[in-house]
Scaffold this active site. Structure first.
Site, short mmCIF file in Angstrom:
data_model
loop_
_atom_site.label_atom_id
_atom_site.label_comp_id
_atom_site.label_asym_id
_atom_site.label_seq_id
_atom_site.Cartn_x
_atom_site.Cartn_y
_atom_site.Cartn_z
N ASP A 247 2.98 6.17 3.49
CA ASP A 247 3.42 7.40 2.86
C ASP A 247 2.83 7.40 1.45
O ASP A 247 2.30 6.38 0.98
CB ASP A 247 4.95 7.41 2.82
CG ASP A 247 5.51 8.59 2.05
OD1 ASP A 247 5.09 9.73 2.31
OD2 ASP A 247 6.34 8.35 1.15
N ASP B 129 4.18 9.73 -1.78
CA ASP B 129 5.19 9.90 -2.81
C ASP B 129 6.37 8.97 -2.57
O ASP B 129 6.97 8.98 -1.50
CB ASP B 129 5.68 11.35 -2.85
CG ASP B 129 4.57 12.31 -3.24
OD1 ASP B 129 4.28 12.41 -4.44
OD2 ASP B 129 3.99 12.94 -2.34
#
Length: 225
Positions: free
Chosen positions: A21, A23
């Site tokens: 991922d 953020d």
């Protein structure tokens, strides 16, 4: 917890690739995200006291849940939050261990990013930090349905030429971990955004500085730092 127990069932496993991922995992954009959504909510008259459990979910899936309207209005409102977020890059920083992890994995073609940001926003945030992304960058506008659907991680694995079931997903948010699980991947969770009680994964660590990635002849192993 002893180092030997830190990674639990991930210990000794070899993975074809690591799917990150962005953020909350590689970069810290939480203050910017929350500022942007509060500004958006004010503009649209939406009652929003915090971003809560929406971390990791694409804006296009959040907006209809926050306001009544039509598909045309939701699309316009989604474009607006994407614009606000792309313009607010203040305070975005690289999280500990991110540069080191990508520095090992990306040159070997063993890393990808699957983010709930649209492409322009992802590029803007990465540019603000100077973090060099791997060759494979999957963004929300590349899939029909985003996290917690498995589509982003399935696409990321496919673009690396590997099976998602042979990959390790690294995430900070429940929606992303659910996406990884649905894709069949093993999961390493970081407590950078949510407490460990909210995270369902094979192993949980504070951030990427707690681990190292080692390239072997068979793939990638994750070990305590």
């Amino acid at each position: 917890m002893a180092d030997n127990d830190l990674l639990g069932p991930l210990t000794g496993r070899t993975f074809a690739a690591v799917l990150f991922d962005m953020d909350g995992t590689l970069i810290d954009s939480t203050p910017a995200v929350e500022r942007s959504w509060m500004r958006w909510a004010d503009e649209y008259g939406v009652h929003l006291t915090g971003f809560g459990t929406w971390h990791g979910v694409p804006a296009a899936q959040i907006v209809p849940s926050l306001m009544p309207g039509t598909p045309q209005l939701w699309e316009q409102a989604t474009r607006r939050i994407e614009q606000i977020e792309t313009e607010d890059l203040t305070g975005i920083e690289v999280l500990p261990g991110s540069r080191e992890a990508l520095g090992v994995l990306a040159p070997a073609g063993r890393a990808a990013i699957a983010t709930s940001c649209v492409h322009d926003l992802a590029v803007a945030r990465l540019g603000a930090t100077g973090l060099e992304p791997p060759e494979v960058l999957v963004t929300a506008d590349m899939v029909e349905v985003g996290k917690p659907d498995p589509a982003p991680y399935l696409l990321a694995a496919g673009r690396l030429g590997v099976d998602a079931a042979d990959c390790l997903v690294v995430e900070d948010a429940p929606a992303g971990l659910a996406s990884g699980l649905a894709a069949g991947a093993a999961r390493l969770a970081l407590t950078t955004t949510h407490p460990d009680g909210d995270l369902d994964a094979e192993a949980i660590v504070p951030d990427l500085s707690a681990v190292r990635f080692v390239i072997t002849g068979d793939g990638v192993r994750v070990v305590p730092a």
